[in-house]
Every structure is written in structure tokens, then in C-alpha cells.
Design a protein around this motif. Structure first.
Motif, PDB file in Angstrom:
ATOM      1  N   ASP A 162      -3.300  -2.690   0.621  1.00 22.27           N
ATOM      2  CA  ASP A 162      -2.529  -1.447   0.691  1.00 22.27           C
ATOM      3  C   ASP A 162      -3.340  -0.277   1.243  1.00 22.27           C
ATOM      4  O   ASP A 162      -3.184   0.858   0.807  1.00 22.27           O
ATOM      5  N   HIS A 209       9.238  -5.558  -1.514  1.00 18.54           N
ATOM      6  CA  HIS A 209       7.889  -5.198  -1.089  1.00 18.54           C
ATOM      7  C   HIS A 209       7.431  -6.122   0.038  1.00 18.54           C
ATOM      8  O   HIS A 209       7.690  -7.329   0.003  1.00 18.54           O
ATOM      9  N   ILE A 211       4.026  -7.025   2.807  1.00 22.16           N
ATOM     10  CA  ILE A 211       2.727  -6.833   3.442  1.00 22.16           C
ATOM     11  C   ILE A 211       2.937  -7.218   4.894  1.00 22.16           C
ATOM     12  O   ILE A 211       3.326  -8.347   5.196  1.00 22.16           O
ATOM     13  N   GLU A 220       1.262  -2.002   3.607  1.00 23.35           N
ATOM     14  CA  GLU A 220       2.176  -2.258   2.494  1.00 23.35           C
ATOM     15  C   GLU A 220       3.424  -1.398   2.682  1.00 23.35           C
ATOM     16  O   GLU A 220       3.327  -0.197   2.932  1.00 23.35           O
TER      17      GLU A 220
END
Length: 300
Positions: A162, A209, A211, A220
């Protein structure tokens, strides 16, 4: 249609597009008519007025910011952060055999590159939905060091994902699905990981979420609705401290989800209860909520 009026219209729209580029700090300019400068200023204020929020926007994280660490007070050729005697040039010696100044300089350079990736990602997200709120930040050198120490010491097989963190908060669940499909189609970058908390809510929390790999950097992205984000802000402290009342949080998130899906009663209930955020915070961390839940729903 070839008329002078249409030519002027096209010219004005081309100029507006240029102003958008300037307002997004993509290009500097030398001269502009004062009237247009005023208009541009209003546009920039609008962009910063809740549509797009960048943490630490305008702050410089360059070597000057860390000059007390990277300077050489005694002039002996050793940076202060590495110098065992930074105020005494008659004494020589490093704090350790490995110099921290080299890593700090690399992290400062990395911050610049991460900022470029972040702004490019924000630009793309903003185009996905003109009504969405977009939030973003890049980790600073000290925050990278702190998180690496905390995370790598407890889990040596997992690094940081992140360094660039972004959030897009949309108006409703239908819009969330549309943007989810755009992301899955690769319009933002390569998906490395996707975690859908609508399928498996985490203590009531609902969002998707990701990545992503963008320009060689891991980014992120949290995709959620504005109602869910409001609840996130209320529950964040309780989650961090371990004092969250999971049952109560789940009830609130369910109301938010139904409201996001267009249920009229849930919309009215959510709008009513979110007006008193201080009380909601207390209720989310207090068992009193459970014993009074019936009267509370009637009150709302």
C-alpha cells in the motif's frame, strides 16, 4: 456546422480542456488572460472541494525537509544521521557500519515516483465516475520505515502493498459494479489481488479491495460507496483499538448496503441516523446499544 459560431464553440471547449490539464497540475503556463485565471482558480477550488482529496497535497518531501538528518553540521563529510558525533568535527565515527542516509535518500526519490503513479491513478479513477469521491495518498519515508519494521518483523514473507493507497467512493451499488467491471477489464492496471467484502463481509465491512500494478508500482485501491465510507470513518477508531461492537456494526452496514441498493426505508433510516455521528460512535463501542436497540430504531 462550419459557421463562425461553431468554430468559436470548438475553440472554447478546446481551451476548457487545456484549463483542466493545468488545473490538474499537468502543465505550467506563462501567460493567461486575468479573466481566465480567475475561472481556472474557481475550477481548482472545485476540484479540491470534496471531489478529489489528496493527503499531504502541496507538501514537499524533499531532502530539504530532512536537512537535519541529511546535513553535515560539523563538516566532516558524514551525514548527521550517520555521524556518531554530529556536532564535533574533532571526533570521527559512524553510528553503525550501515549508513541510514543512503536509505533515506532512496526513499525520498521513491516518494516522487509514487506520487506520479498516484496522480495518474487518481486521474483515471476520476474519469470512471464524475460524481464519485476519490481519496489518495502515498506513504512518506518515515511511514514506510515504520510499517516495514512492524510488518516485516512479524511476517518476513510479506512486504508492503500500500505504498500508494487510493479510494473511490461512489453513489450507489450499481455504480460500484460498473466500476468493478472497468477495473476487471484492465482499464486501470493489472490486478494482482481482488478481495470482495460484499461476498464475505469483515465484521460488517463491505467494499472491494484491489492490489493493482500501475507503472511498475503496486497500488492499493478500495472501491466502496459513500455511505460505507461514512461508516468506515465512524468505526475506524474502534477497530484499531479492538473495541468495536461487531454485532452493532453489522447492523449498521446492512442498512447502508440496502440503502445503496435503492431500498427507500433504508435510505431514510441511514440519512436519519448518520446526522448524529457522535452518538453513533458511542453506540458502536458500547454494549448499551444492544439492550436499547428496539427503542433506538423507533427513535430513528
Amino acid at each position: 456546422d462550419g459557421s463562425v459560431a461553431s468554430d468559436n464553440y470548438l475553440a472554447e471547449n478546446d481551451f476548457f480542456e487545456r484549463m483542466v490539464e493545468i488545473a490538474n497540475d499537468r502543465e505550467s503556463y506563462i501567460y493567461m488572460h486575468p479573466a481566465f485565471k480567475d475561472y481556472l482558480s474557481e475550477y481548482k477550488e472545485y476540484k479540491k472541494g470534496g471531489k478529489i482529496k489528496i493527503v499531504n497535497e502541496g507538501e514537499k518531501f524533499d531532502e530539504k525537509r530532512y536537512e537535519y538528518l541529511l546535513d553535515d553540521f560539523d563538516g566532516d563529510g558524514t551525514k548527521n544521521v550517520d555521524d556518531k558525533y554530529p556536532y564535533d568535527k574533532t571526533k570521527k565515527g559512524n553510528v553503525e557500519g550501515s549508513n541510514l542516509s543512503e536509505s533515506l535518500t532512496k526513499l525520498i526519490d521513491l516518494k516522487d515516483k509514487l506520487d506520479d503513479t498516484m496522480y495518474e491513478t487518481v486521474d483515471k479513477l476520476a474519469k470512471f465516475s464524475p460524481t464519485a469521491d476519490v481519496y489518495a495518498r502515498t506513504k512518506t519515508p518515515f511511514s514506510i520505515i515504520n510499517k516495514l519494521v512492524k510488518k516485516r518483523l512479524t511476517n518476513p514473507n510479506k512486504g508492503l502493498t500500500d505504498l500508494v493507497g487510493t479510494t473511490i467512493a461512489v453513489d450507489n451499488y450499481d455504480e460500484l459494479l460498473l466500476i468493478r467491471d472497468k477495473i476487471r477489464d484492465g482499464e486501470l492496471g493489472t490486478i494482482l489481488e481482488e478481495e470482495d467484502f460484499y461476498d464475505t463481509p469483515n465484521d460488517g465491512y463491505r467494499a472491494i479491495h484491489y492490489i493493482l500494478m500501475i507503472d511498475g508500482n503496486q497500488v492499493e485501491l478500495q472501491l466502496k460507496t459513500k455511505r460505507i465510507k461514512e461508516l468506515n470513518e465512524l468505526t475506524h477508531g474502534a477497530y484499531k483499538s479492538g473495541k468495536i461492537n461487531v454485532e452493532n456494526a453489522e447492523s449498521l452496514y446492512k442498512i447502508a448496503e440496502q440503502a445503496d441498493k435503492g431500498d427507500y426505508k433504508s435510505i431514510k433510516k441511514f440519512d436519519s441516523m448518520i446526522k448524529d455521528k457522535d452518538s453513533l460512535k458511542k453506540l458502536l463501542t458500547n454494549e448499551w446499544f444492544r439492550s436499547h436497540i428496539k427503542s433506538i430504531w423507533l427513535w430513528w
